[in-house]
Design a protein around this motif. Structure first.
Motif, PDB file in Angstrom:
ATOM      1  N   LEU A 290      36.304 -79.100 -48.236  1.00 10.26           N
ATOM      2  CA  LEU A 290      36.614 -78.799 -46.839  1.00 10.26           C
ATOM      3  C   LEU A 290      35.345 -78.527 -46.021  1.00 10.26           C
ATOM      4  CD1 LEU A 290      39.829 -76.628 -47.320  1.00 10.26           C
ATOM      5  CD2 LEU A 290      39.683 -78.964 -46.448  1.00 10.26           C
ATOM      6  N   PRO A 291      34.511 -77.556 -46.394  1.00  7.74           N
ATOM      7  CA  PRO A 291      33.272 -77.388 -45.631  1.00  7.74           C
ATOM      8  C   PRO A 291      32.338 -78.580 -45.783  1.00  7.74           C
ATOM      9  CG  PRO A 291      33.278 -75.937 -47.531  1.00  7.74           C
ATOM     10  CD  PRO A 291      34.667 -76.501 -47.414  1.00  7.74           C
ATOM     11  N   GLY A 292      32.345 -79.201 -46.989  1.00  9.33           N
ATOM     12  CA  GLY A 292      31.492 -80.369 -47.185  1.00  9.33           C
ATOM     13  C   GLY A 292      31.908 -81.529 -46.306  1.00  9.33           C
ATOM     14  N   GLY A 293      33.220 -81.714 -46.158  1.00  8.61           N
ATOM     15  CA  GLY A 293      33.708 -82.782 -45.292  1.00  8.61           C
ATOM     16  C   GLY A 293      33.346 -82.546 -43.836  1.00  8.61           C
ATOM     17  N   TYR A 294      33.441 -81.278 -43.402  1.00  6.83           N
ATOM     18  CA  TYR A 294      33.060 -80.966 -42.022  1.00  6.83           C
ATOM     19  C   TYR A 294      31.572 -81.256 -41.804  1.00  6.83           C
ATOM     20  CZ  TYR A 294      31.920 -78.357 -37.810  1.00  6.83           C
ATOM     21  OH  TYR A 294      31.452 -78.014 -36.564  1.00  6.83           O
ATOM     22  N   LEU A 295      30.741 -80.819 -42.761  1.00  2.31           N
ATOM     23  CA  LEU A 295      29.308 -81.046 -42.629  1.00  2.31           C
ATOM     24  C   LEU A 295      28.993 -82.534 -42.565  1.00  2.31           C
ATOM     25  CD1 LEU A 295      26.418 -80.022 -42.573  1.00  2.31           C
ATOM     26  CD2 LEU A 295      26.459 -79.936 -45.085  1.00  2.31           C
ATOM     27  N   ALA A 296      29.642 -83.320 -43.418  1.00  2.00           N
ATOM     28  CA  ALA A 296      29.411 -84.760 -43.411  1.00  2.00           C
ATOM     29  C   ALA A 296      29.821 -85.373 -42.074  1.00  2.00           C
ATOM     30  CB  ALA A 296      30.176 -85.414 -44.558  1.00  2.00           C
ATOM     31  N   ALA A 297      30.952 -84.902 -41.530  1.00  2.00           N
ATOM     32  CA  ALA A 297      31.422 -85.424 -40.248  1.00  2.00           C
ATOM     33  C   ALA A 297      30.455 -85.072 -39.119  1.00  2.00           C
ATOM     34  CB  ALA A 297      32.813 -84.869 -39.942  1.00  2.00           C
ATOM     35  N   ILE A 298      29.905 -83.856 -39.162  1.00  2.00           N
ATOM     36  CA  ILE A 298      28.958 -83.438 -38.121  1.00  2.00           C
ATOM     37  C   ILE A 298      27.670 -84.250 -38.199  1.00  2.00           C
ATOM     38  CG2 ILE A 298      27.438 -81.539 -37.412  1.00  2.00           C
ATOM     39  CD1 ILE A 298      30.279 -81.364 -36.347  1.00  2.00           C
ATOM     40  N   LEU A 299      27.183 -84.489 -39.412  1.00  4.91           N
ATOM     41  CA  LEU A 299      25.961 -85.282 -39.560  1.00  4.91           C
ATOM     42  C   LEU A 299      26.185 -86.711 -39.087  1.00  4.91           C
ATOM     43  CD1 LEU A 299      24.700 -83.991 -43.039  1.00  4.91           C
ATOM     44  CD2 LEU A 299      23.754 -83.464 -40.770  1.00  4.91           C
ATOM     45  N   ALA A 300      27.335 -87.279 -39.450  1.00  2.00           N
ATOM     46  CA  ALA A 300      27.648 -88.635 -39.012  1.00  2.00           C
ATOM     47  C   ALA A 300      27.817 -88.689 -37.494  1.00  2.00           C
ATOM     48  CB  ALA A 300      28.909 -89.130 -39.708  1.00  2.00           C
ATOM     49  N   GLY A 301      28.515 -87.689 -36.942  1.00  2.00           N
ATOM     50  CA  GLY A 301      28.710 -87.642 -35.497  1.00  2.00           C
ATOM     51  C   GLY A 301      27.403 -87.463 -34.746  1.00  2.00           C
ATOM     52  N   SER A 302      26.496 -86.689 -35.312  1.00  2.00           N
ATOM     53  CA  SER A 302      25.194 -86.494 -34.673  1.00  2.00           C
ATOM     54  C   SER A 302      24.398 -87.787 -34.658  1.00  2.00           C
ATOM     55  CB  SER A 302      24.411 -85.402 -35.406  1.00  2.00           C
ATOM     56  OG  SER A 302      25.071 -84.155 -35.323  1.00  2.00           O
ATOM     57  N   ALA A 303      24.448 -88.522 -35.762  1.00  2.00           N
ATOM     58  CA  ALA A 303      23.754 -89.809 -35.812  1.00  2.00           C
ATOM     59  C   ALA A 303      24.356 -90.783 -34.806  1.00  2.00           C
ATOM     60  CB  ALA A 303      23.834 -90.379 -37.225  1.00  2.00           C
ATOM     61  N   LEU A 304      25.676 -90.739 -34.663  1.00  2.00           N
ATOM     62  CA  LEU A 304      26.363 -91.655 -33.761  1.00  2.00           C
ATOM     63  C   LEU A 304      26.068 -91.339 -32.299  1.00  2.00           C
ATOM     64  CD1 LEU A 304      28.511 -93.931 -33.481  1.00  2.00           C
ATOM     65  CD2 LEU A 304      30.240 -92.117 -33.365  1.00  2.00           C
ATOM     66  N   THR A 305      26.070 -90.048 -31.944  1.00  2.00           N
ATOM     67  CA  THR A 305      25.901 -89.661 -30.541  1.00  2.00           C
ATOM     68  C   THR A 305      24.448 -89.380 -30.171  1.00  2.00           C
ATOM     69  OG1 THR A 305      26.304 -87.326 -31.070  1.00  2.00           O
ATOM     70  CG2 THR A 305      28.211 -88.670 -30.468  1.00  2.00           C
TER      71      THR A 305
END
Length: 345
Positions: A290-305
């Motif tokens: 759960l926290p790992g998935g959130y962290l991965a999503a934030i890193l991916a979202g940061s790269a995207l935006t």
């Protein structure tokens, strides 16, 4: 006459020629607290608008710790278009109501002390009010940073990952909206709903726009009204800002049932998921997903935006997103019932 062609009660209808039309008078209301350094420039910028109608500026001054009161009084003494009224509470909704009560014109524009208005802001606002028949029009809160941290916050505040799909943050096409940044109002609409609700220390704009819409009024988003906004300069200041946003949005939700959607529930859901995952992980290791998935999503979202950002800004973007989400979510979850608005009667 259609709603879209409504004119203001205290001004004649515009003539067909742009050169001869009469522009209605506008009152600009500004809540002010501890703004000694910036107040004179803020007022100068408002009074230098490219607008051919009469303008008055009403400053509602809170109990400041600097020379704000002296500066405001000096500005008013120099220019008869500027009026100063007291705001003993220092709170924003109280200041706005005090300034509105002291103002005289049929159109009222809310402006903040640090807002940087484009030169045609008032002209576009009046044109939009007349064309749409709206009760309130507003535009884009265009976050612009100077330091790497501020630039990261600015990018987050203009992305759907950071703030959801609200057009006053992310931009979009003109049209009806739930709320807008700042706002240029018809006085009759403000009087109809009783102005700002002074119970709400935060979210008072969203709450009043809700009441305007509930009483049959139209709130209109106009992307041409793009206002520069300076983000918070530190993690601590950003966390405090978003914590209170979340806390008071919960109060609004308790006051006006049915005003919460998935966009508002996403941050508190993320907080609960992360806490749950960390609590169970010592006994059930998949909880770390759960926290790992959130962290991965934030890193991916940061790269995207974060495309096109300097490395110093991009590296700060995941921390900014996380601070905004967690602070807003925690504020929402911990919002105490004692903040609820007392029932009438």
């Amino acid at each position: 006459m259609s709603d879209a062609m409504k004119q203001f009660p205290d001004s004649p209808a515009p003539a067909s020629s742009p050169e001869t039309r009469v522009w209605p008078p506008i009152s600009i209301v500004i809540p002010v607290l501890n703004e000694e350094r910036h107040l004179r420039e803020a007022v100068r910028q408002v009074l230098s608008q490219r607008y051919d109608g009469p303008i008055e500026v009403v400053l509602a001054i809170g109990p400041s710790k600097d020379r704000t009161q002296e500066v405001a009084d000096a500005i008013a003494a120099e220019d008869p278009r500027v009026v100063v009224v007291p705001n003993p509470t220092g709170r924003t909704p109280n200041a706005l109501n005090a300034a509105i009560a002291a103002s005289r014109n049929g159109i009222v524009a809310r402006v903040d002390g640090h807002a940087m208005l484009p030169e045609d802001y008032l002209k576009v606002a009046v044109e939009t009010l007349e064309e749409t028949g709206a009760d309130n029009v507003g535009g884009v809160m265009a976050a612009e940073g100077v330091t790497p941290f501020e630039q990261a916050v600015a990018r987050a505040m203009t992305s759907k990952i950071g703030v959801g799909g609200a057009r006053f943050h992310t931009g979009g096409t003109a049209g009806p909206a739930d709320t807008v940044y700042l706002g240029v109002f018809r006085r009759e609409a403000l009087e109809r709903v009783g102005g700002y609700d002074e119970h709400f220390q935060r979210a008072q704009d969203w709450e009043m726009n809700h009441r305007i819409r509930e009483t049959g009024g139209l709130v209109w988003f106009q992307p041409r009204m793009r206002v520069s906004y300076r983000p918070r300069p530190s993690i601590k200041a950003l966390a405090k800002q978003y914590f209170h946003y979340g806390r008071w949005r919960r109060v609004v939700a308790r006051t006006h049932e049915g005003t919460i959607n998935m966009r508002y529930l996403a941050p508190p859901a993320a907080v609960l998921a992360i806490v749950l995952g960390l609590v169970v992980s010592p006994f059930f290791w998949p909880g770390l997903l759960l926290p790992g998935g959130y962290l991965a999503a934030i890193l991916a979202g940061s790269a995207l935006t974060g495309s096109g950002l300097p490395a110093s800004v991009l590296l700060r973007l995941p921390l900014v997103y996380t601070t905004m989400h967690m602070s807003w979510g925690w504020g929402f979850l911990t919002s105490p019932r004692r903040l609820a608005k007392p029932p009438k009667g």
